[in-house]
Design a protein around this motif. Structure first.
Motif: not given
Length: 412
Positions: A288-291, A325-328, A375-379
């Motif tokens: 949730a903190a990645q949103k 690019r802030q990708v985790t 799994v790739i999740i967008d912002k």
């Protein structure tokens, strides 16, 4: 005379080989002796050691697989495999059931046994040293026909020494793969070594581009006991071992149903299930903190799965390339002990973040149906892509997905 006539009739059943003389005359008696010898023994036991070297532009790995194979005709087989990179596996077939145990996750499966040793060796697949084509052929009812099945050429390369043993050297050319074999000279034509040649697999696109692989399987300690006990074909499992439908997280009864829809399809373009997991080495990951921060890449994996070993270096490379690019990028390991995960990461030299999913709760949330699953999740928290397994285009596919999420759209 009858044996000669029978051999002639068998060869006549394979006109492509018989009419074009694609079995060297010197190789023919070696093959016949090898097949006759192993067909006649009621039981055998052998130690196997496979030395493997894998190298690409950004990866270099060498590892050794140790295995022991025991066979008792007509329907019993036991095998243990120990690999410094992907852990251990034990398999035992007592004629009625096949039990497969993975010490890493401490889980096992019990399945009905196939109706023959040859069916069992085929079902076990190519992941085991015991299932290389030549060894598998020796378990068939007709080893000779199995040895020459779909082979387009068998060349006799002379006599060579393997260690202190003088051997016949044969080169097998197959429609899909090639391999070399060394068979001991003398009254016992024992199989001494096998070297698979992977050039055809690479040319057919079955290996990742740029990947070079080399392996040699050495067989030692052949034994031919006359009274091998049936107890050798059962597993003494730990009391805490858990029985499961499948040794791959998320795979149950549907694992053999090719028509079953991919459960990961239900994730695409849906909100990613939220979770909190402890991190290897300390700390907590909260999805949730990645949103609104950037895209997130999740990779479900285990230490004992070969495709995961190939995928993780790709994920580490992606993590470095897209950090700005802030990708985790986070790898999630279901069920395995921390010590085993830590040892694996140290051995292969990876620094990728690892989250611990001891009860597979998050793997179930994400409907993991095979490993690795990425799994790739967008912002915004939406699942954009799901990739299952490892393929030669994995890095290209991941970059395409992430570029679409992190680069500005081209103006019309």
């Amino acid at each position: 005379m009858r044996l000669r006539l029978l051999a002639g009739l068998l060869l006549a059943a394979l006109p492509a080989l018989a009419q074009t003389n694609l079995i060297d005359p010197e190789a023919e008696p070696v093959l016949q002796a090898l097949a006759k010898f192993y067909h006649a023994v009621p039981a055998f036991k052998v130690d196997m050691e496979a030395d493997t070297h894998i190298e690409s532009d950004d990866m270099k790995q060498e590892f050794t697989t140790h295995a022991t194979l025991a066979v008792k005709r007509p329907d019993k087989l036991a095998m243990s495999v120990r690999n410094s990179m992907i852990g251990s596996m034990l398999v035992a077939c007592d004629g009625a059931t096949v039990t497969t145990y993975l010490p890493g996750p401490n889980k096992y499966t019990v399945k009905p046994a196939p109706d023959s040793l040859e069916r069992l060796s085929r079902d076990m697949g190519a992941s085991s040293p015991a299932c290389l084509p030549i060894i598998s052929a020796l378990l068939e009812r007709d080893p000779y026909q199995a040895l020459i099945h779909q082979v387009t050429r068998i060349r006799y390369a002379g006599q060579e020494k393997r260690g202190d043993r003088l051997c016949h050297h044969l080169v097998f050319t197959h429609a899909e793969f090639d391999c070399e074999a060394w068979i001991r000279t003398g009254p016992q034509p024992l199989l001494e070594a096998i070297k698979p040649c992977l050039a055809k697999l690479s040319a057919a696109g079955k290996l990742p581009p740029g990947l070079k692989a080399d392996a040699v399987l050495t067989l030692t300690g052949w034994e031919f006991p006359t009274n091998m006990p049936d107890s050798a074909f059962t597993l003494d499992l730990p009391a805490a071992a858990q029985q499961t439908e499948s040794l791959i997280p998320g795979m149950g009864e549907m694992e053999n149903d090719e028509n079953e829809p991919d459960p990961s399809d239900a994730l695409r373009l849906k909100p990613a299930p939220l979770f909190k997991l402890p991190l290897l080495g300390g700390g907590l990951f909260d999805l949730a903190a990645q949103k609104d921060k950037g895209a997130t890449v999740l990779c479900f994996w285990t230490t004992w799965a070969g495709p995961c070993r190939l995928a993780l270096p790709v994920l580490e490379k992606i993590a470095g390339s897209y950090k700005d690019r802030q990708v985790t990028v986070l790898s999630i390991n279901p069920q395995e002990p921390e010590a085993a995960i830590r040892e694996f990461m140290t051995t292969v030299g990876l620094t990728l973040g690892v989250a611990l999913d001891p009860a597979s709760d998050v793997a179930e949330q994400y409907q993991v149906a095979g490993i690795p699953q990425i799994v790739i999740i967008d912002k915004t928290g939406l699942v954009r892509d799901v990739y299952m397994g490892y393929g030669k285009d994995l890095e290209k596919d991941l970059r395409k997905s992430l570029d679409s999420l992190t680069l500005p759209a081209n103006p019309l």
